[in-house]
Design a protein around this motif. Structure first.
Motif, short mmCIF file in Angstrom:
data_model
loop_
_atom_site.label_atom_id
_atom_site.label_comp_id
_atom_site.label_asym_id
_atom_site.label_seq_id
_atom_site.Cartn_x
_atom_site.Cartn_y
_atom_site.Cartn_z
N GLN A 228 49.60 -35.52 74.93
CA GLN A 228 49.53 -36.96 75.10
C GLN A 228 48.12 -37.42 75.48
O GLN A 228 47.66 -38.46 75.05
CB GLN A 228 50.49 -37.40 76.22
CG GLN A 228 51.79 -37.95 75.70
CD GLN A 228 52.94 -37.65 76.63
OE1 GLN A 228 52.75 -37.41 77.82
NE2 GLN A 228 54.14 -37.65 76.08
N ASP A 229 47.49 -36.63 76.34
CA ASP A 229 46.15 -36.98 76.83
C ASP A 229 45.41 -35.71 77.19
O ASP A 229 46.03 -34.68 77.41
CB ASP A 229 46.27 -37.84 78.11
CG ASP A 229 46.36 -39.32 77.79
OD1 ASP A 229 45.46 -39.83 77.10
OD2 ASP A 229 47.34 -39.94 78.23
N TYR A 231 42.48 -34.57 80.00
CA TYR A 231 41.67 -34.96 81.15
C TYR A 231 40.69 -33.87 81.53
O TYR A 231 40.87 -32.70 81.18
CB TYR A 231 42.57 -35.23 82.37
CG TYR A 231 43.53 -36.37 82.17
CD1 TYR A 231 43.09 -37.69 82.19
CD2 TYR A 231 44.89 -36.12 81.98
CE1 TYR A 231 43.97 -38.73 82.01
CE2 TYR A 231 45.78 -37.17 81.80
CZ TYR A 231 45.32 -38.47 81.82
OH TYR A 231 46.18 -39.51 81.63
N LYS A 294 36.93 -30.32 76.74
CA LYS A 294 37.57 -31.62 76.49
C LYS A 294 37.45 -32.07 75.04
O LYS A 294 38.33 -32.73 74.51
CB LYS A 294 36.93 -32.67 77.42
CG LYS A 294 37.65 -34.01 77.40
CD LYS A 294 37.13 -34.91 78.49
CE LYS A 294 37.92 -36.17 78.73
NZ LYS A 294 38.60 -36.83 77.69
N ARG A 298 42.66 -32.89 71.17
CA ARG A 298 42.88 -34.34 71.32
C ARG A 298 44.36 -34.67 71.29
O ARG A 298 45.21 -33.85 70.95
CB ARG A 298 42.15 -35.10 70.22
CG ARG A 298 42.57 -34.73 68.80
CD ARG A 298 41.69 -35.40 67.77
NE ARG A 298 40.28 -35.11 67.99
CZ ARG A 298 39.68 -33.98 67.60
NH1 ARG A 298 40.37 -33.05 66.96
NH2 ARG A 298 38.42 -33.78 67.84
N ARG A 299 44.65 -35.93 71.69
CA ARG A 299 46.01 -36.45 71.59
C ARG A 299 46.50 -36.27 70.15
O ARG A 299 45.76 -36.53 69.21
CB ARG A 299 46.01 -37.94 71.95
CG ARG A 299 47.35 -38.61 71.83
CD ARG A 299 47.22 -40.12 72.07
NE ARG A 299 48.47 -40.77 71.66
CZ ARG A 299 49.46 -41.04 72.51
NH1 ARG A 299 49.33 -40.78 73.79
NH2 ARG A 299 50.56 -41.59 72.07
N THR A 341 53.20 -37.34 69.31
CA THR A 341 52.14 -38.16 69.93
C THR A 341 51.03 -38.54 68.95
O THR A 341 50.00 -39.06 69.35
CB THR A 341 51.50 -37.42 71.12
OG1 THR A 341 51.04 -36.14 70.66
CG2 THR A 341 52.52 -37.22 72.24
#
Ligand code: GDP
Length: 419
Positions: A228-229, A231, A294, A298-299, A341
């Motif tokens: 979903q995300d 961080y 990061k 990705r989503r 997602t």
């Protein structure tokens, strides 16, 4: 009370009694929301009356609807001896299909409400078809408003016959359907067998709900965790978060993110701000994978085992149902697909077969177009890499909604993935 959970859809034509039935179920199972009880207590005290009446539940549901509050009948909860039920959105509600596919509320089973004085109506047909396409296992058919037809057995039999025909047409296994003559308003055959229907000796609605099969926890399937995300958390590093749809994740597992095509070893798993050694379907987790930064993921990526990674579709074949499209859909059409997602523009490369919604059989090979109300098998080419699975293998990752112009225009399930 049981801890076993069921997501239940209540479907049926407008005005056939869905809201009334949900109100009745909340009332009979003592699950009326606290604020409704409070409101009633105050009103009862003012008027010097006692007793908690079903009418208050209905008034409250009606009031919420008038205020335009989306609570409506969706997301209400009640418990029976066997299960905790959550009512999921019903078709017709604005984002039903999208929620059903991308949200947490995939319905396991459904109650179909058919008014005895009206029988099968257009939305009855539409909802049954959608329920089958989206993988509802069992259907409980409440033939409602029996009070209006004087509890006549012959009227009930006619409606049962009509609905049975419909279920056969959409190839729903009629053995997985049970029929009950009810009055949501009067409470007949909901919690107790009604004196008004001496000719019926089957289950009450609550008994039928209790005897639904338990949803199988998809722990045996391979791990599938749509991201979903992503961080960055100091002291830990990159932390992708998401909900496990199938399978189990353990610390030390070797995982792969697709379509980003990177992977590594799971170092930590966190749930509700606590470290856990493993996580299961339904768990919302944040985790950290050795060597993943990061910008590597990705989503929309799906995390799975490195030795059984989520598939990435070059093209895929799917069965779709067109719900509402202002014109016609032809090959070359490129709307946005919502699957788990991810949101990816996909081109409908070819329309392979049109199905007859009445018979479920192939109506036309390679039709020029399809439109609202049509069901078809189509071949789809994502414009960017998309991780998606055949619905027969991993149902949780095998369905999608097609959105265009701010609306859900179609829904579908994946038949085959060509990697
Ligand atoms: P929905 O649109 O399917 O949610 O239908 P509602 O629950 O809003 O019901 C539509 C109308 O039918 C309302 O006026 C209800 O009071 C009425 N109704 C629902 N169930 C029954 C029933 O079992 N008997 C009678 N007589 N009326 C009912």
């Amino acid at each position: 009370m049981s801890e076993q959970h069921q997501n239940l859809a209540v479907i049926g034509h407008v005005d056939h009694g869905k809201s009334t039935l949900v109100g009745r179920l909340l009332y009979e199972t003592g699950s009326v929301p606290e604020h409704v009880i409070e409101q009633h207590r105050e009103e009862a005290e003012e008027k010097g009356k006692g007793g908690f009446e079903f009418a208050y539940v209905m008034d409250n549901l009606a009031e919420e609807r008038e205020r335009g509050v989306t609570i409506d009948i969706a997301h209400q909860e009640f418990s029976t001896d066997e299960y905790e039920f959550t009512i999921v959105d019903c078709p017709g509600h604005r984002d039903f299909v999208k929620n059903m596919i991308t949200g947490a509320s995939q319905a396991d089973n459904a109650v179909l409400v058919v008014a005895a004085d009206d029988g099968v109506a257009p939305q009855t047909q539409e909802h049954v078809f959608l329920a089958r396409t989206l993988g509802i296992d069992e259907l409980i058919v409440g033939v409602n408003k029996m009070d209006i037809v004087d509890y006549k057995e012959s009227t009930y039999d006619d409606v049962v016959e009509e609905v049975t025909q419909l279920l056969k047409q959409v190839q729903f296994n009629t053995e997985d359907a049970s029929f009950i003559p009810i009055s949501a308003f009067e409470g007949d055959n909901i919690a107790e067998a009604s004196d008004e229907t001496p000719w019926y000796d089957g289950e009450t609605l609550l008994e039928a709900l209790n005897s639904l099969p338990a949803p199988e926890p998809p722990t045996d399937a391979p791990l599938r965790l749509p991201i979903q995300d992503v961080y960055t958390i100091s002291g830990i590093g990159t932390v992708p978060v998401g909900r496990i749809e199938t399978g189990v994740m353990n610390i030390g597992d070797n995982v792969s993110f697709q379509p980003s095509d990177v992977g590594g070893e799971v170092k930590t798993i966190e749930m509700h701000h606590e470290e856990v050694p493993k996580a299961e379907p339904g768990d919302n987790v944040g985790f950290n994978v050795r060597g993943i930064g990061k910008d590597d993921i990705r989503r929309g990526d799906v995390c799975g085992p490195a030795d059984d990674p989520p598939s990435v579709a070059e093209t895929f074949q799917a069965q779709v149902v067109v719900m509402q499209h202002p014109s016609v859909i032809t090959a070359g059409y490129t709307p946005v697909f919502h699957a788990h997602t991810s949101q990816v523009a996909c081109t409908i490369e070819s329309i392979d077969k049109k199905m007859d919604p009445a018979s479920g059989e192939v109506a036309e090979e390679n039709p020029d177009f399809i439109q609202s109300g049509d069901a078809a098998v189509v071949t789809i080419r994502p414009q960017k890499p998309l991780s998606i699975e055949p619905s027969s293998e991993i149902p949780e990752l095998g369905s999608f909604a097609i959105r265009d112009m701010g609306q859900t225009i179609a829904a579908g399930k994946v038949l085959e993935v060509n990697e």
